[in-house]
Design a protein around this motif. Structure first.
Motif, mmCIF file in Angstrom:
data_model
loop_
_atom_site.group_PDB
_atom_site.id
_atom_site.type_symbol
_atom_site.label_atom_id
_atom_site.label_comp_id
_atom_site.label_asym_id
_atom_site.label_seq_id
_atom_site.Cartn_x
_atom_site.Cartn_y
_atom_site.Cartn_z
ATOM 1 N N HIS A 109 0.814 -1.217 0.000
ATOM 2 C CA HIS A 109 0.000 0.000 0.000
ATOM 3 C C HIS A 109 0.849 1.269 0.000
ATOM 4 O O HIS A 109 0.382 2.321 -0.427
ATOM 5 N N TYR A 110 2.087 1.137 0.444
ATOM 6 C CA TYR A 110 3.042 2.252 0.295
ATOM 7 C C TYR A 110 3.152 2.583 -1.200
ATOM 8 O O TYR A 110 3.065 3.732 -1.615
ATOM 9 N N LEU A 111 3.314 1.522 -2.009
ATOM 10 C CA LEU A 111 3.491 1.726 -3.450
ATOM 11 C C LEU A 111 2.179 2.166 -4.112
ATOM 12 O O LEU A 111 2.163 3.054 -4.959
ATOM 13 N N GLU A 112 1.071 1.581 -3.678
ATOM 14 C CA GLU A 112 -0.222 2.002 -4.248
ATOM 15 C C GLU A 112 -0.545 3.453 -3.899
ATOM 16 O O GLU A 112 -1.099 4.193 -4.711
ATOM 17 N N ALA A 113 -0.215 3.847 -2.672
ATOM 18 C CA ALA A 113 -0.509 5.215 -2.246
ATOM 19 C C ALA A 113 0.290 6.232 -3.055
ATOM 20 O O ALA A 113 -0.167 7.355 -3.293
ATOM 21 N N LEU A 114 1.493 5.809 -3.522
ATOM 22 C CA LEU A 114 2.294 6.706 -4.374
ATOM 23 C C LEU A 114 1.555 6.998 -5.672
ATOM 24 O O LEU A 114 1.553 8.124 -6.172
ATOM 25 N N GLU A 115 0.929 5.966 -6.217
ATOM 26 C CA GLU A 115 0.126 6.132 -7.441
ATOM 27 C C GLU A 115 -1.110 6.978 -7.167
ATOM 28 O O GLU A 115 -1.454 7.895 -7.902
ATOM 29 N N TRP A 116 -1.784 6.648 -6.070
ATOM 30 C CA TRP A 116 -3.064 7.280 -5.725
ATOM 31 C C TRP A 116 -2.928 8.780 -5.502
ATOM 32 O O TRP A 116 -3.776 9.564 -5.923
ATOM 33 N N GLN A 117 -1.842 9.188 -4.824
ATOM 34 C CA GLN A 117 -1.760 10.577 -4.372
ATOM 35 C C GLN A 117 -1.713 11.588 -5.519
ATOM 36 O O GLN A 117 -2.102 12.732 -5.341
ATOM 37 N N LYS A 118 -1.302 11.127 -6.709
ATOM 38 C CA LYS A 118 -1.247 12.085 -7.815
ATOM 39 C C LYS A 118 -2.637 12.363 -8.395
ATOM 40 O O LYS A 118 -2.820 13.291 -9.161
ATOM 41 N N GLU A 119 -3.604 11.540 -8.016
ATOM 42 C CA GLU A 119 -4.967 11.748 -8.508
ATOM 43 C C GLU A 119 -5.715 12.805 -7.698
ATOM 44 O O GLU A 119 -6.279 13.739 -8.248
#
Ligand code: NFE
Ligand code: MG
Length: 572
Positions: free
Chosen positions: A190-200
């Motif tokens: 989820h560390y890695l998923e959150a990196l993707e998510w935060q740009k949205e």
């Protein structure tokens, strides 16, 4: 005999923070928090047009982006007696909520989780068991055994290459890490998923404010014209996109952030009795439903709590000269006068008296920080998520009670566990769930207003300086993600005569005052057990639980402001 250890720079924060701690019998006996860079936005602002201040102060920090601009337009509007239209209030609130969702998720995964999650240990996890566990705590779809085993393979290659990249310099394998490998693997995924998510989620700022970080604000309203069929305006398509982004943001918070927070917290309940600190909490309140001047309409109520006594909440008045004051007894500044100064009379003259770099230790019996020391009625106060949640709870707000009581029950911990490092980290998650819902509520209100035909976004009746008084004082406040934030302005002859920012990290990370009273970080670090002084992950846990931002706190880099690096944690 105590031994002094130095963590400098503390990493996974914004800005330059140095912690010196005296360790005795395996515990921190005393701690010193120092901001080692200086910023002087106050001087940059002097003599400028007050209507431009938001654009300068917004650049104080790229982490809590937008909150300083918001606070600035509010203080100028206060000085010039400008009331903004309801749509502008809703847009400001929606941007505020998007900012919180972004900032809190990024803090949890990218700045704080590695204090609790052992990345290297995650490689030992059984992907099937990880999948079962993930599905038992959340409906988040990315949870198959294949997903976790693929991730594990990717990270294994990374670790075997000997280059940990973003995960280098961690204290992996430290005895203070307590999570089973499967929980570590979920945290890592989820560390890695959150990196993707935060740009949205930040796209909400680009739609209303043109860009992120540092979206545009406007004294008198917001700079985005509603025009439902114009391709370049705030049209129906863009508004619908905002709704979609807020909804997706809420889903991530509910299905990823909160389940992870609760799962991780359940293995670290001992941290519910560590890192409590001051016991004094303060919130200025924010998110007005009915106009900024009507503080009773705020979703985050205003108030102060002393000595952990949540049966009593005190009102806070930012205009009274004896309430908020800044002291410099242990700071590298000088005042013309003595004692504490209310920000309308505030001064920011630098006077560095510390050692010439490079040096081993600061002399903490003298001035040791570029942060001033703010006090409320003489009291050291903690600000931030925990303060907001406690003030909401103590004010009897149902929404706060619901989320807090449920979390205490789920974790099976007493209410006193809130006054701790764990409580601070949990409070950030709990308020994220509230804010995610409020963002949608404000959005629906905005759409309703527009449907009723109200498309006003700014009041420009007082924008012309000819209509201004010769002298005007204003104060604007907000609740930045890290806590209570206010700006004070003195306008004279259409220009800024004085401008002072008192920001959350200044409250929390400041040096002690002239009476020897410590501020929130120093108080919270006392008595913290340290298993290995060479790897003080425990210091990081408590300091990170506040989410430090030193750029905000000391408002320009000093070209001489070198730091020495004794213990450098989690990559520079
Ligand atoms: Ni730069 Fe800031 C927040 C403000 S902290 S992050 O939140 O204001 O002092
Ligand atoms: Mg200041």
């Amino acid at each position: 005999m105590s031994t002094r250890i130095v963590v400098d720079p503390v990493t996974r924060i914004e800005g330059h923070l140095r912690i010196e701690a005296d360790i005795e019998n395996g515990k921190i006996k005393d701690a010193f928090s120092s901001g080692t860079m200086v910023r002087l936005l106050e001087e940059i602002l002097r003599g400028r047009d007050p209507r431009d201040a938001w654009a300068y102060v917004g650049r104080v920090c790229g982490v809590c982006t937008s909150v300083h601009s918001l606070t600035s337009v509010r203080c100028v509007e206060d000085a010039l007696d400008i009331v903004i239209p309801p749509n502008a209030e809703m847009v400001r609130n929606i941007m505020f909520c998007a900012q919180y969702m972004h900032d809190h998720v990024v803090h949890f995964y990218h700045l704080h989780a590695m204090d609790w999650v052992d990345v290297v240990n995650a490689l030992k996890a059984d992907p099937k068991k990880t999948s079962e566990l993930a599905q038992s705590i959340s409906n988040w779809p990315k949870s198959s055994p294949g997903y976790f085993s693929d991730l594990q393979k990717r990270i294994t290659k990374f670790v075997e290459s000997g280059q940990l990249g973003i995960f280098s310099n961690g204290y992996w394998g430290h005895s203070a890490y307590k999570l089973p490998a499967e929980v570590n693997l979920i945290g890592l995924a989820h560390y890695l998923e959150a990196l993707e998510w935060q740009k949205e989620i930040v796209k909400v700022h680009t739609i209303f404010g043109g860009k992120n970080p540092h979206p545009n604000y406007l004294v008198g309203g917001m700079a985005c014209a509603i025009s439902t069929d114009d391709v370049s305006g705030l049209n129906a398509e863009r508004l619908a996109y905002v709704g979609q982004l807020l909804q997706q943001g809420k889903e991530f918070i509910e299905q990823v952030y909160i389940p992870d927070l609760m799962a991780i917290a359940s293995f670290y309940k001992d941290w519910g009795a560590i890192g409590g600190g001051l016991g004094n909490y303060m919130s200025y309140g924010d998110l007005p439903w009915n106009g900024y001047r009507d503080t009773s309409s705020y979703k985050f109520p205003q108030g102060a709590i002393l000595n952990k006594d949540i049966s009593k909440v005190y009102d806070v008045d930012l205009r009274k000269e004896d309430e908020v004051q800044e002291f410099i007894d242990n700071s590298w500044y000088e005042y013309k006068g003595k004692g504490g100064l209310h920000p309308w009379k505030g001064e920011s003259k630098i006077n560095y008296t510390g050692p010439k770099p490079p040096f081993e230790n600061l002399d903490t019996t003298k001035a040791y920080s570029y942060l001033k020391t703010p006090r409320w009625k003489g009291n050291a106060m903690e600000v931030g998520p925990l303060a907001r949640v406690l003030v909401g709870y103590a004010r009897g707000r149902e929404e706060f009670k619901m989320v807090v009581d449920k979390a205490l029950k789920d974790l099976n911990v007493p209410v006193t566990a809130l006054f701790s490092t764990l409580g601070r980290t949990a409070a950030r998650g709990l308020e994220s769930t509230l804010v995610a819902q409020w963002g949608l509520d404000f959005y629906n209100q905005l759409i309703d207003n527009i449907k009723k035909g109200d498309v006003r976004m700014a009041d420009s009746s007082k924008r012309n300086p000819e209509k201004w008084p010769a002298k005007a004082l204003g104060v604007g406040h907000s609740e930045a993600p890290r806590g209570a934030l206010a700006h004070w302005i003195n306008i004279e002859d259409e220009k800024i005569a004085n401008y002072q920012l008192v920001v959350p990290t200044t409250w929390n990370a400041s040096p002690r005052d002239g009476k020897g009273q410590v501020s929130a970080y120093e108080a919270a670090l006392r008595d913290t057990p340290i298993a290995d002084p060479k790897q003080p992950v425990e210091i990081l846990r408590t300091v990170h639980s506040f989410d430090p931002c030193l750029a905000c706190a000391v408002h320009l880099y000093d070209e001489e402001g070198k730091h020495i690096s004794r213990i450098s944690v989690l990559g520079d």
